[in-house]
Design a protein around this motif. Structure first.
Motif, short mmCIF file in Angstrom:
data_model
loop_
_atom_site.label_atom_id
_atom_site.label_comp_id
_atom_site.label_asym_id
_atom_site.label_seq_id
_atom_site.Cartn_x
_atom_site.Cartn_y
_atom_site.Cartn_z
N PRO A 45 48.34 -69.45 36.99
CA PRO A 45 49.75 -69.67 37.32
C PRO A 45 50.53 -70.34 36.18
O PRO A 45 51.71 -70.05 35.99
CB PRO A 45 49.70 -70.58 38.55
CG PRO A 45 48.36 -70.37 39.13
CD PRO A 45 47.45 -70.06 37.98
N LEU A 46 49.85 -71.19 35.42
CA LEU A 46 50.50 -71.82 34.27
C LEU A 46 50.86 -70.78 33.22
O LEU A 46 51.93 -70.86 32.60
CB LEU A 46 49.58 -72.89 33.68
CG LEU A 46 50.11 -73.66 32.48
CD1 LEU A 46 51.37 -74.44 32.84
CD2 LEU A 46 49.04 -74.60 31.95
N ALA A 47 49.98 -69.80 33.02
CA ALA A 47 50.29 -68.73 32.07
C ALA A 47 51.55 -67.99 32.49
O ALA A 47 52.42 -67.71 31.65
CB ALA A 47 49.10 -67.76 31.97
N SER A 53 53.02 -63.47 30.83
CA SER A 53 52.79 -62.61 32.00
C SER A 53 51.66 -61.62 31.80
O SER A 53 50.88 -61.37 32.71
CB SER A 53 54.07 -61.84 32.36
OG SER A 53 55.07 -62.75 32.74
N SER A 54 51.54 -61.04 30.62
CA SER A 54 50.48 -60.05 30.42
C SER A 54 49.11 -60.72 30.46
O SER A 54 48.15 -60.14 31.00
CB SER A 54 50.67 -59.27 29.12
OG SER A 54 50.86 -60.13 28.04
N LEU A 55 48.98 -61.94 29.95
CA LEU A 55 47.73 -62.68 30.06
C LEU A 55 47.44 -62.99 31.52
O LEU A 55 46.32 -62.76 32.01
CB LEU A 55 47.78 -63.97 29.24
CG LEU A 55 46.58 -64.90 29.37
CD1 LEU A 55 45.32 -64.21 28.86
CD2 LEU A 55 46.84 -66.21 28.63
N GLY A 56 48.43 -63.48 32.24
CA GLY A 56 48.27 -63.77 33.67
C GLY A 56 47.88 -62.53 34.45
O GLY A 56 46.99 -62.57 35.30
N ASP A 57 48.55 -61.41 34.16
CA ASP A 57 48.24 -60.15 34.85
C ASP A 57 46.80 -59.72 34.57
O ASP A 57 46.09 -59.27 35.48
CB ASP A 57 49.18 -59.03 34.41
CG ASP A 57 50.58 -59.18 34.97
OD1 ASP A 57 50.76 -59.95 35.95
OD2 ASP A 57 51.50 -58.54 34.42
N SER A 58 46.36 -59.85 33.33
CA SER A 58 45.00 -59.44 32.97
C SER A 58 43.96 -60.25 33.74
O SER A 58 43.00 -59.70 34.29
CB SER A 58 44.76 -59.60 31.47
OG SER A 58 45.62 -58.77 30.74
N VAL A 59 44.15 -61.56 33.76
CA VAL A 59 43.21 -62.43 34.48
C VAL A 59 43.27 -62.12 35.97
O VAL A 59 42.23 -62.01 36.63
CB VAL A 59 43.50 -63.92 34.20
CG1 VAL A 59 42.65 -64.81 35.08
CG2 VAL A 59 43.29 -64.24 32.73
N PHE A 60 44.47 -61.99 36.50
CA PHE A 60 44.64 -61.72 37.92
C PHE A 60 43.92 -60.44 38.31
O PHE A 60 43.21 -60.38 39.32
CB PHE A 60 46.13 -61.60 38.25
CG PHE A 60 46.48 -62.03 39.63
CD1 PHE A 60 46.44 -61.13 40.69
CD2 PHE A 60 46.84 -63.34 39.88
CE1 PHE A 60 46.76 -61.53 41.97
CE2 PHE A 60 47.16 -63.74 41.16
CZ PHE A 60 47.13 -62.83 42.21
N HIS A 61 44.05 -59.39 37.52
CA HIS A 61 43.38 -58.12 37.81
C HIS A 61 41.86 -58.24 37.66
O HIS A 61 41.12 -57.65 38.44
CB HIS A 61 43.92 -57.00 36.93
CG HIS A 61 45.32 -56.61 37.27
ND1 HIS A 61 45.67 -56.06 38.48
CD2 HIS A 61 46.48 -56.73 36.58
CE1 HIS A 61 46.97 -55.84 38.52
NE2 HIS A 61 47.48 -56.24 37.38
N LEU A 62 41.39 -59.00 36.70
CA LEU A 62 39.96 -59.21 36.53
C LEU A 62 39.36 -59.91 37.75
O LEU A 62 38.27 -59.56 38.22
CB LEU A 62 39.70 -60.03 35.27
CG LEU A 62 38.25 -60.28 34.90
CD1 LEU A 62 37.56 -58.97 34.58
CD2 LEU A 62 38.17 -61.23 33.72
N TYR A 63 40.08 -60.87 38.31
CA TYR A 63 39.57 -61.63 39.46
C TYR A 63 39.58 -60.82 40.76
O TYR A 63 38.98 -61.22 41.74
CB TYR A 63 40.38 -62.91 39.63
CG TYR A 63 39.88 -64.06 38.79
CD1 TYR A 63 39.49 -65.25 39.37
CD2 TYR A 63 39.78 -63.95 37.41
CE1 TYR A 63 39.02 -66.30 38.60
CE2 TYR A 63 39.32 -64.98 36.63
CZ TYR A 63 38.94 -66.16 37.23
OH TYR A 63 38.47 -67.20 36.47
N ARG A 64 40.22 -59.67 40.76
CA ARG A 64 40.20 -58.82 41.95
C ARG A 64 38.80 -58.33 42.28
O ARG A 64 38.53 -57.94 43.41
CB ARG A 64 41.13 -57.62 41.77
CG ARG A 64 42.56 -58.02 41.89
CD ARG A 64 43.47 -56.85 42.09
NE ARG A 64 44.81 -57.39 42.28
CZ ARG A 64 45.90 -56.83 41.84
NH1 ARG A 64 45.83 -55.69 41.20
NH2 ARG A 64 47.06 -57.39 42.04
#
Length: 170
Positions: A45-47, A53-64
């Protein structure tokens, strides 16, 4: 052009050192894994908040791959959803806490692993809460998700960590 390959005894010694290192430091590896997993989940969320946003999106998708990430079941930091739901946070956090406690206490006493039926019993609250919500019988809440996740995480650690410890004794 020929490739140079280390002689078999050298490769074997290197492999023996690697296996011995894993045997000695397996718990540190598990604790580091859960610490990084949780730390990255809390930093995502800090990212977003800082504009990455692209870093946050990448991590978010990885954690799926390890969490359903339902927004109504998740914590938000700074207005941004964490990439682990509250139940997964409780599972992984309780396993990390149990791993740190086990690391501190394992030399002071011998730990017996939980019997398999205690581990299954630790799954029951999680299965009941998640299953009854899935079929629409009730809507779980934050406290139940945290409690059932922590019970499952602790029972899993109690079941696995002493067994791994016993199997890796040198």
């Amino acid at each position: 052009m020929s490739q140079s390959v280390a002689p078999a005894p050298v490769r074997r010694r290197a492999m023996d050192r690697l296996v011995t290192g894993i045997q000695r430091h397996w718990l540190a590896g598990i604790n580091i894994f859960f610490g990084v997993l949780l730390g990255v989940a809390m930093l995502t969320p800090l990212a977003y908040a800082l504009g990455f946003s692209s870093l946050g999106d990448s991590v978010f998708h990885l954690y799926r791959f390890i969490c359903g990430q339902t927004p109504s079941h998740s914590f938000f930091l700074g207005g941004y959803q964490m990439c682990l739901c509250s139940r997964c946070m409780a599972i992984y956090s309780s396993m990390l806490i149990a791993g740190v406690a086990f690391a501190i206490l394992r030399n002071a006493r011998s730990f017996q692993p939980a019997r398999w039926y205690w581990w299954v019993l630790g799954m029951v609250p999680l299965a009941l809460d998640g299953g009854t919500q899935l079929v629409g019988w009730h809507e779980s809440n934050l406290a139940l998700r945290l409690l059932t996740g922590a019970v499952f995480g602790l029972s899993t650690a109690w079941f696995l960590f002493p067994q791994i410890e016993e199997s890796t004794r040198l």
